[in-house]
Enzyme design. Structure first.
Site, PDB file in Angstrom:
ATOM      1  N   TYR A  60      14.416   5.465  28.211  1.00  0.00           N
ATOM      2  CA  TYR A  60      14.892   6.588  27.384  1.00  0.00           C
ATOM      3  C   TYR A  60      16.096   6.150  26.594  1.00  0.00           C
ATOM      4  CZ  TYR A  60      12.729  11.067  27.134  1.00  0.00           C
ATOM      5  OH  TYR A  60      11.907  12.092  26.766  1.00  0.00           O
ATOM      6  N   GLU A  62      17.529   8.087  23.656  1.00  0.00           N
ATOM      7  CA  GLU A  62      17.885   9.064  22.619  1.00  0.00           C
ATOM      8  C   GLU A  62      19.223   8.692  22.008  1.00  0.00           C
ATOM      9  OE1 GLU A  62      17.659  12.665  24.895  1.00  0.00           O
ATOM     10  OE2 GLU A  62      15.842  13.299  23.851  1.00  0.00           O
ATOM     11  N   ASP A 206       7.079   6.820  -0.990  1.00  0.00           N
ATOM     12  CA  ASP A 206       6.314   6.705   0.254  1.00  0.00           C
ATOM     13  C   ASP A 206       5.452   5.448   0.104  1.00  0.00           C
ATOM     14  OD1 ASP A 206       4.627   6.772   2.387  1.00  0.00           O
ATOM     15  OD2 ASP A 206       4.124   8.909   2.214  1.00  0.00           O
ATOM     16  N   THR A 232       4.749   3.352   6.828  1.00  0.00           N
ATOM     17  CA  THR A 232       4.169   3.055   8.140  1.00  0.00           C
ATOM     18  C   THR A 232       4.318   1.556   8.362  1.00  0.00           C
ATOM     19  OG1 THR A 232       2.036   2.726   7.072  1.00  0.00           O
ATOM     20  CG2 THR A 232       2.420   4.869   8.065  1.00  0.00           C
ATOM     21  N   LYS A 235       0.073  -0.796   8.454  1.00  0.00           N
ATOM     22  CA  LYS A 235      -0.931  -1.043   7.415  1.00  0.00           C
ATOM     23  C   LYS A 235      -0.816  -2.510   6.980  1.00  0.00           C
ATOM     24  CE  LYS A 235      -1.208   3.890   6.631  1.00  0.00           C
ATOM     25  NZ  LYS A 235      -0.956   5.056   5.757  1.00  0.00           N
ATOM     26  N   ARG A 241       1.655   0.504  15.345  1.00  0.00           N
ATOM     27  CA  ARG A 241       1.515   1.844  14.767  1.00  0.00           C
ATOM     28  C   ARG A 241       2.874   2.531  14.795  1.00  0.00           C
ATOM     29  NH1 ARG A 241      -2.409   4.737  13.056  1.00  0.00           N
ATOM     30  NH2 ARG A 241      -3.631   2.845  13.230  1.00  0.00           N
TER      31      ARG A 241
HETATM   32  C1  PLP Z   1      -0.764   6.411   6.120  1.00  0.00           C
HETATM   33  C2  PLP Z   1       0.159   7.216   5.289  1.00  0.00           C
HETATM   34  C3  PLP Z   1       1.055   8.139   5.865  1.00  0.00           C
HETATM   35  C4  PLP Z   1       0.998   8.610   7.306  1.00  0.00           C
HETATM   36  O1  PLP Z   1       1.069   7.703   8.303  1.00  0.00           O
HETATM   37  P1  PLP Z   1       0.674   8.111   9.797  1.00  0.00           P
HETATM   38  O2  PLP Z   1       1.265   6.998  10.600  1.00  0.00           O
HETATM   39  O3  PLP Z   1      -0.800   8.192   9.849  1.00  0.00           O
HETATM   40  O4  PLP Z   1       1.326   9.409  10.115  1.00  0.00           O
HETATM   41  C5  PLP Z   1       1.962   8.784   5.031  1.00  0.00           C
HETATM   42  N1  PLP Z   1       1.990   8.544   3.713  1.00  0.00           N
HETATM   43  C6  PLP Z   1       1.118   7.693   3.123  1.00  0.00           C
HETATM   44  C7  PLP Z   1       1.185   7.485   1.639  1.00  0.00           C
HETATM   45  C8  PLP Z   1       0.172   7.017   3.882  1.00  0.00           C
HETATM   46  O5  PLP Z   1      -0.689   6.197   3.278  1.00  0.00           O
END
Ligand code: PLP
Length: 426
Positions: A60, A62, A206, A232, A235, A241
């Site tokens: 933990y 936090e 994003d 993320t 990817k 993850r």
């Molecule tokens: C994949 C993705 C997310 C979300 O990611 P998660 O880990 O699935 O919550 C947010 N924004 C964009 C543009 C994405 O491609």
């Protein structure tokens, strides 16, 4: 059945829970046995998996390094400091927060840091490639904030920067989001910055899909232009993850508070450590060669699919993914997805811009090259994959797994992946 590749402790799982052990091994067989073309997936390294499967999961923590609510954090503090420092260095960012549990969690924190409920947020519309967290009604983002969607142009299928500017001037949004889930082209971050400055909005990129290409120096970075960049880590970046946020120093406090305690509790320290490992890997020259190959493969795959009679939306790709319009073939995205699946090729149906079909049918597919490139595949393999997809998609309407053509394609897929397998057996 395969043997695991990451260490001796798997026997413990086999004896304690043979059902789950079988599922883990069967999933590994699935990865090894077929072509993974989901643009948002990748194959993490054994080093990343080792950190994920570690006892750091127990702790933990936090709070933030040096300011925790629990004792015993000396070791995990070092892991998080390493992750943050590596992120700042790799992306040349003033501040990094490596605690978000996922991309959606990172995005929730960005809204919390920059907006009040009801505020207007300008973002790409979902059917044109935006993400659920960019204002979809089924997400907190559309329920708690006021989305103003922008589009791609119908002729070029590129972001309509004139429309973005007009909407920004008309609506005066608090935040402007650049970034998408199914946009194959480079985004003009400088143009977004100019529009944001003109209307006094903050610019949020994003970068979930393409941050790995930025890390590998294969495409330009959004970091110099944006107030905040979320992404993320699983990817193209090929980490565990999870999510991450970079921001300018002036927003550091707001972002940290928005992650913890506003939207999350204890961080997943095994995942934070695995993010540190992935960032170290991504800083290597090997990874830069990988990122360049991902883009070259994506272009080669789009070209090969065009040779099969399919149309690449926007005429091609600059990134790891291509969006493919199937209308010329008279096959829907859903049909193509099912036929490819039966042939051992995993990809997803996807709406194309101005799609006449409903989302569950869709007129297109999305293909991405992060996973096959991790396996060591190159342009020549992409030519072959394009032909295999062409055969699978072209297989007679209504064909089922087992049909002769799909079975024949599946055999060729097996031969192709056997030569360059995911997770090579020791
Ligand atoms: C994949 C993705 C997310 C979300 O990611 P998660 O880990 O699935 O919550 C947010 N924004 C964009 C543009 C994405 O491609």
């Amino acid at each position: 059945m395969s043997t695991p590749f990451w260490g001796p402790d798997f026997d413990e799982l086999t004896s304690t829970d043979p059902e789950i052990a079988d599922i883990v091994l069967a999933e590994l067989d699935r990865l090894r046995g077929g072509l993974q073309l989901i643009a948002s997936e990748n194959l993490t390294s054994p080093a990343v998996l080792a950190a994920l499967g570690s006892t750091l999961s127990n702790k933990y923590a936090e709070g933030y390094p040096g300011r925790r609510y629990y004792g015993g954090c000396a070791e995990v503090d070092k892991a998080e400091e390493l992750a943050n420092a590596r992120a700042r260095e790799l992306f040349v960012a003033e501040h990094a927060n490596t605690q978000p549990h996922s991309g959606a969690s990172a995005n929730l924190a960005v809204y919390a840091a920059f907006c009040q409920p009801g505020d207007k947020v300008l973002a790409m519309s979902l059917p044109h490639g935006g993400h659920l967290t960019h204002g979809a009604k089924v997400s907190f983002s559309g329920k708690w904030f006021t989305p103003v969607p922008y589009s791609v142009r119908e002729d070029s299928e590129l972001i309509d920067y004139d429309q973005v500017r007009e909407l920004a001037l008309e609506h005066r949004p608090k935040l402007i989001i650049a970034g998408a889930t199914a946009y194959p082209r480079l985004i003009d971050f400088a143009a977004f910055r100019e529009i944001a400055d003109e209307v006094g909005a903050a610019l949020w990129v994003d970068a979930a899909h393409f941050i790995g290409l930025v890390a590998g120096k294969a495409i330009p970075s959004p970091v110099p232009h944006a107030d905040v960049v979320s992404f993320t880590t699983h990817k193209v970046l090929r980490g565990p993850r999870g999510g991450m946020i970079l921001c300018r120093g002036e927003h550091a406090k707001a972002i940290d508070k928005a992650v913890f305690p506003f939207s999350q509790g204890g961080p997943l320290m095994h995942s934070v450590a695995a993010k540190a490992v992935a960032l170290k890997e991504a800083a290597s020259t090997d990874y830069q060669a990988y990122a360049a190959q991902v883009v070259a493969n994506s272009a080669a795959l789009a070209k090969s699919l065009e040779d099969e009679g399919m149309r690449a939306v926007s005429g091609g790709t600059d990134t790891h993914l291509a969006l493919i319009d199937l209308q010329r073939l008279g096959v829907t995205g859903a049909e193509a997805e099912a036929r490819c699946e039966a042939a051992g090729i995993t990809l997803n149906k996807n709406a194309i811009p101005y799609d006449p079909a409903p989302p569950m049918t869709a007129s297109g597919i999305r293909v991405g090259t992060p996973s096959v490139t991790t396996q060591g595949m190159t342009e020549a393999d992409m030519g072959e994959i394009g032909r295999l997809i062409g055969r699978a998609v072209g297989a007679e309407r209504g064909s089922q797994p087992g049909d002769a053509e799909l079975a024949s394609v599946a055999g060729d897929v097996s031969r192709l992946v056997a030569a360059k397998p995911a997770y090579r057996r020791a």
